[in-house]
Write a protein that holds these residues in place. Structure first.
Motif, PDB file in Angstrom:
ATOM      1  N   ASN A 199      40.954 -42.997  71.704  1.00  0.00           N
ATOM      2  CA  ASN A 199      39.815 -43.714  72.287  1.00  0.00           C
ATOM      3  C   ASN A 199      39.622 -45.107  71.702  1.00  0.00           C
ATOM      4  O   ASN A 199      38.645 -45.789  72.027  1.00  0.00           O
ATOM      5  N   ALA A 200      40.538 -45.530  70.839  1.00  0.00           N
ATOM      6  CA  ALA A 200      40.395 -46.833  70.182  1.00  0.00           C
ATOM      7  C   ALA A 200      40.907 -47.948  71.081  1.00  0.00           C
ATOM      8  O   ALA A 200      41.835 -47.769  71.874  1.00  0.00           O
ATOM      9  N   VAL A 201      40.308 -49.120  70.929  1.00  0.00           N
ATOM     10  CA  VAL A 201      40.800 -50.323  71.582  1.00  0.00           C
ATOM     11  C   VAL A 201      41.514 -51.160  70.520  1.00  0.00           C
ATOM     12  O   VAL A 201      41.074 -51.243  69.372  1.00  0.00           O
ATOM     13  N   LEU A 202      42.644 -51.739  70.884  1.00  0.00           N
ATOM     14  CA  LEU A 202      43.408 -52.609  69.999  1.00  0.00           C
ATOM     15  C   LEU A 202      42.990 -54.052  70.251  1.00  0.00           C
ATOM     16  O   LEU A 202      42.950 -54.506  71.402  1.00  0.00           O
ATOM     17  N   LEU A 203      42.680 -54.769  69.182  1.00  0.00           N
ATOM     18  CA  LEU A 203      42.328 -56.185  69.271  1.00  0.00           C
ATOM     19  C   LEU A 203      43.275 -56.961  68.365  1.00  0.00           C
ATOM     20  O   LEU A 203      43.352 -56.703  67.159  1.00  0.00           O
ATOM     21  N   ALA A 204      44.015 -57.913  68.945  1.00  0.00           N
ATOM     22  CA  ALA A 204      45.008 -58.661  68.183  1.00  0.00           C
ATOM     23  C   ALA A 204      45.232 -60.018  68.841  1.00  0.00           C
ATOM     24  O   ALA A 204      45.032 -60.167  70.053  1.00  0.00           O
ATOM     25  N   PRO A 205      45.676 -61.025  68.073  1.00  0.00           N
ATOM     26  CA  PRO A 205      45.900 -62.359  68.640  1.00  0.00           C
ATOM     27  C   PRO A 205      47.261 -62.534  69.301  1.00  0.00           C
ATOM     28  O   PRO A 205      47.583 -63.626  69.769  1.00  0.00           O
ATOM     29  N   GLU A 206      48.077 -61.479  69.323  1.00  0.00           N
ATOM     30  CA  GLU A 206      49.334 -61.483  70.051  1.00  0.00           C
ATOM     31  C   GLU A 206      49.409 -60.189  70.851  1.00  0.00           C
ATOM     32  O   GLU A 206      48.814 -59.181  70.471  1.00  0.00           O
ATOM     33  N   GLN A 207      50.154 -60.235  71.973  1.00  0.00           N
ATOM     34  CA  GLN A 207      50.240 -59.055  72.827  1.00  0.00           C
ATOM     35  C   GLN A 207      51.173 -58.037  72.187  1.00  0.00           C
ATOM     36  O   GLN A 207      52.382 -58.236  72.108  1.00  0.00           O
ATOM     37  N   LEU A 208      50.607 -56.924  71.715  1.00  0.00           N
ATOM     38  CA  LEU A 208      51.377 -55.870  71.069  1.00  0.00           C
ATOM     39  C   LEU A 208      51.553 -54.657  71.962  1.00  0.00           C
ATOM     40  O   LEU A 208      52.573 -53.970  71.891  1.00  0.00           O
ATOM     41  N   MET A 209      50.548 -54.378  72.802  1.00  0.00           N
ATOM     42  CA  MET A 209      50.570 -53.221  73.685  1.00  0.00           C
ATOM     43  C   MET A 209      49.875 -53.587  74.991  1.00  0.00           C
ATOM     44  O   MET A 209      49.130 -54.573  75.051  1.00  0.00           O
ATOM     45  N   ASP A 210      50.112 -52.784  76.015  1.00  0.00           N
ATOM     46  CA  ASP A 210      49.420 -53.016  77.280  1.00  0.00           C
ATOM     47  C   ASP A 210      47.920 -52.787  77.121  1.00  0.00           C
ATOM     48  O   ASP A 210      47.106 -53.512  77.693  1.00  0.00           O
ATOM     49  N   ARG A 211      47.559 -51.767  76.323  1.00  0.00           N
ATOM     50  CA  ARG A 211      46.157 -51.384  76.167  1.00  0.00           C
ATOM     51  C   ARG A 211      45.559 -52.122  74.966  1.00  0.00           C
ATOM     52  O   ARG A 211      45.503 -51.608  73.866  1.00  0.00           O
ATOM     53  N   GLN A 212      45.124 -53.363  75.201  1.00  0.00           N
ATOM     54  CA  GLN A 212      44.546 -54.117  74.098  1.00  0.00           C
ATOM     55  C   GLN A 212      43.678 -55.256  74.623  1.00  0.00           C
ATOM     56  O   GLN A 212      43.752 -55.644  75.792  1.00  0.00           O
ATOM     57  N   ILE A 213      42.846 -55.801  73.739  1.00  0.00           N
ATOM     58  CA  ILE A 213      42.114 -57.036  73.988  1.00  0.00           C
ATOM     59  C   ILE A 213      42.822 -58.145  73.218  1.00  0.00           C
ATOM     60  O   ILE A 213      43.025 -58.036  72.008  1.00  0.00           O
ATOM     61  N   LEU A 214      43.190 -59.200  73.906  1.00  0.00           N
ATOM     62  CA  LEU A 214      43.883 -60.325  73.288  1.00  0.00           C
ATOM     63  C   LEU A 214      42.856 -61.312  72.744  1.00  0.00           C
ATOM     64  O   LEU A 214      41.998 -61.801  73.479  1.00  0.00           O
ATOM     65  N   LEU A 215      42.927 -61.599  71.463  1.00  0.00           N
ATOM     66  CA  LEU A 215      42.031 -62.569  70.835  1.00  0.00           C
ATOM     67  C   LEU A 215      42.558 -63.974  71.091  1.00  0.00           C
ATOM     68  O   LEU A 215      43.692 -64.300  70.726  1.00  0.00           O
ATOM     69  N   THR A 216      41.740 -64.802  71.725  1.00  0.00           N
ATOM     70  CA  THR A 216      42.154 -66.160  72.069  1.00  0.00           C
ATOM     71  C   THR A 216      40.985 -67.117  71.860  1.00  0.00           C
ATOM     72  O   THR A 216      39.830 -66.700  71.736  1.00  0.00           O
ATOM     73  N   GLY A 217      41.308 -68.411  71.841  1.00  0.00           N
ATOM     74  CA  GLY A 217      40.271 -69.433  71.751  1.00  0.00           C
ATOM     75  C   GLY A 217      39.699 -69.566  70.358  1.00  0.00           C
ATOM     76  O   GLY A 217      40.104 -68.883  69.424  1.00  0.00           O
ATOM     77  N   PRO A 218      38.723 -70.452  70.198  1.00  0.00           N
ATOM     78  CA  PRO A 218      38.138 -70.680  68.864  1.00  0.00           C
ATOM     79  C   PRO A 218      37.308 -69.519  68.353  1.00  0.00           C
ATOM     80  O   PRO A 218      37.121 -69.370  67.142  1.00  0.00           O
ATOM     81  N   ALA A 219      36.787 -68.678  69.255  1.00  0.00           N
ATOM     82  CA  ALA A 219      35.976 -67.539  68.838  1.00  0.00           C
ATOM     83  C   ALA A 219      35.927 -66.514  69.963  1.00  0.00           C
ATOM     84  O   ALA A 219      36.016 -66.856  71.140  1.00  0.00           O
ATOM     85  N   CYS A 220      35.787 -65.244  69.574  1.00  0.00           N
ATOM     86  CA  CYS A 220      35.590 -64.152  70.520  1.00  0.00           C
ATOM     87  C   CYS A 220      34.435 -63.307  69.998  1.00  0.00           C
ATOM     88  O   CYS A 220      34.409 -62.953  68.820  1.00  0.00           O
ATOM     89  N   HIS A 221      33.495 -62.992  70.883  1.00  0.00           N
ATOM     90  CA  HIS A 221      32.323 -62.221  70.478  1.00  0.00           C
ATOM     91  C   HIS A 221      32.218 -60.991  71.374  1.00  0.00           C
ATOM     92  O   HIS A 221      32.119 -61.116  72.595  1.00  0.00           O
ATOM     93  N   ILE A 222      32.235 -59.824  70.756  1.00  0.00           N
ATOM     94  CA  ILE A 222      32.197 -58.570  71.494  1.00  0.00           C
ATOM     95  C   ILE A 222      31.014 -57.756  70.984  1.00  0.00           C
ATOM     96  O   ILE A 222      30.892 -57.506  69.783  1.00  0.00           O
ATOM     97  N   HIS A 223      30.135 -57.362  71.916  1.00  0.00           N
ATOM     98  CA  HIS A 223      28.936 -56.616  71.552  1.00  0.00           C
ATOM     99  C   HIS A 223      28.862 -55.352  72.405  1.00  0.00           C
ATOM    100  O   HIS A 223      29.108 -55.385  73.614  1.00  0.00           O
ATOM    101  N   ALA A 224      28.525 -54.232  71.760  1.00  0.00           N
ATOM    102  CA  ALA A 224      28.326 -52.969  72.468  1.00  0.00           C
ATOM    103  C   ALA A 224      27.201 -52.222  71.766  1.00  0.00           C
ATOM    104  O   ALA A 224      27.373 -51.742  70.650  1.00  0.00           O
ATOM    105  N   GLY A 225      26.053 -52.156  72.403  1.00  0.00           N
ATOM    106  CA  GLY A 225      24.889 -51.545  71.763  1.00  0.00           C
ATOM    107  C   GLY A 225      24.478 -52.351  70.553  1.00  0.00           C
ATOM    108  O   GLY A 225      24.304 -53.575  70.637  1.00  0.00           O
ATOM    109  N   ASP A 226      24.339 -51.694  69.403  1.00  0.00           N
ATOM    110  CA  ASP A 226      23.953 -52.420  68.200  1.00  0.00           C
ATOM    111  C   ASP A 226      25.157 -52.796  67.346  1.00  0.00           C
ATOM    112  O   ASP A 226      25.025 -53.181  66.188  1.00  0.00           O
ATOM    113  N   VAL A 227      26.363 -52.679  67.937  1.00  0.00           N
ATOM    114  CA  VAL A 227      27.592 -53.030  67.225  1.00  0.00           C
ATOM    115  C   VAL A 227      28.091 -54.381  67.733  1.00  0.00           C
ATOM    116  O   VAL A 227      28.155 -54.613  68.942  1.00  0.00           O
TER     117      VAL A 227
END
Length: 235
Positions: free
Chosen positions: A83-111
């Motif tokens: 159930n984990a999401v992969l976050l990385a600045p290079e494409q490692l897997m199909d199932r991931q969020i790619l970190l790009t740009g000067p900043a990335c902000h991800i919010h879910a509930g109080d996290v």
């Protein structure tokens, strides 16, 4: 206030249990880069057997150097964390969020996960995409600038807010200017030092130097030093 639980994998890798959030950061790599060591095969085997990774919500890679991630170990971890999401600045897997740009902000509930593009220490690594991380859950803030040693970049990450836990590479306290910044400017409630080799691999004497300089901090009351894979701390 809820505790933060931390498990050290090796080098600059940790599993972090925050209030209502469980993440791995730079925790999975199997390439030896002397004097630093990879995650022991035995520890990955333990994770496979005891389900340590099964509840992970995020697998985070600050940058794709082999002492922070290797593809085989990241993929193995993701198989154990369905159930984990992969976050990385290079494409490692199909199932991931790619970190790009000067900043990335991800919010879910109080996290919240706030990622900042930083400059990697060392001129030859400046072109490498590196993201420092601020994790916040249940009112606890964790700061991880990765392999960045730039004071202005790290101060920008804090945005003037108190840091509960700063997880920093050991030169942040072994080099005098860095130590003064940590002690007088950053002043985290808890300081965790890593990116050290285990004692048996410490051919350069990094560990005794780190222990000595930790004693010179005046305004940081709680300092933990991570050296042994599998080491656990509660903050």
């Amino acid at each position: 206030m809820d505790q933060i639980r931390l498990l050290f994998t090796a080098n600059a890798g940790v599993l972090l249990r925050l209030p209502r959030f469980y993440a791995a950061v730079d925790a999975f790599h199997n390439k030896r880069t002397p004097p630093f060591s990879p995650v022991p095969v035995e520890l990955m085997g333990q994770f496979s057997q005891d389900g340590t990774l099964s509840e992970l919500q995020a697998v985070i890679v600050s940058h794709c150097h082999p002492d922070h991630c290797t593809l085989r170990e990241v993929r193995s971890a993701m198989e154990m964390a369905p159930n984990a999401v992969l976050l990385a600045p290079e494409q490692l897997m199909d199932r991931q969020i790619l970190l790009t740009g000067p900043a990335c902000h991800i919010h879910a509930g109080d996290v919240s996960m706030d990622f900042y593009r930083l400059r990697h220490d060392g001129l030859k690594y400046r072109a490498k995409a590196l993201y420092g991380i601020v994790l916040e859950s249940g009112g606890r803030r964790i700061l991880m600038p990765g392999d960045c040693m730039d004071h202005a970049d790290v101060e920008r990450m804090t945005n003037g807010a108190q840091t509960d836990v700063a997880i920093l590479n050991f030169p942040w306290i072994t080099l005098p200017k860095n130590r003064l910044f940590v002690d007088n400017v950053l002043q985290p409630k808890h300081l965790v030092i890593f990116h050290l080799p285990p004692p048996g691999d410490d051919t350069e004497g990094f560990l005794p130097a780190t222990l000595k300089m930790a004693d010179r901090l005046k305004h940081v009351q709680d300092v933990r030093i991570l050296t042994q894979p599998g080491q656990e701390e509660q903050l």
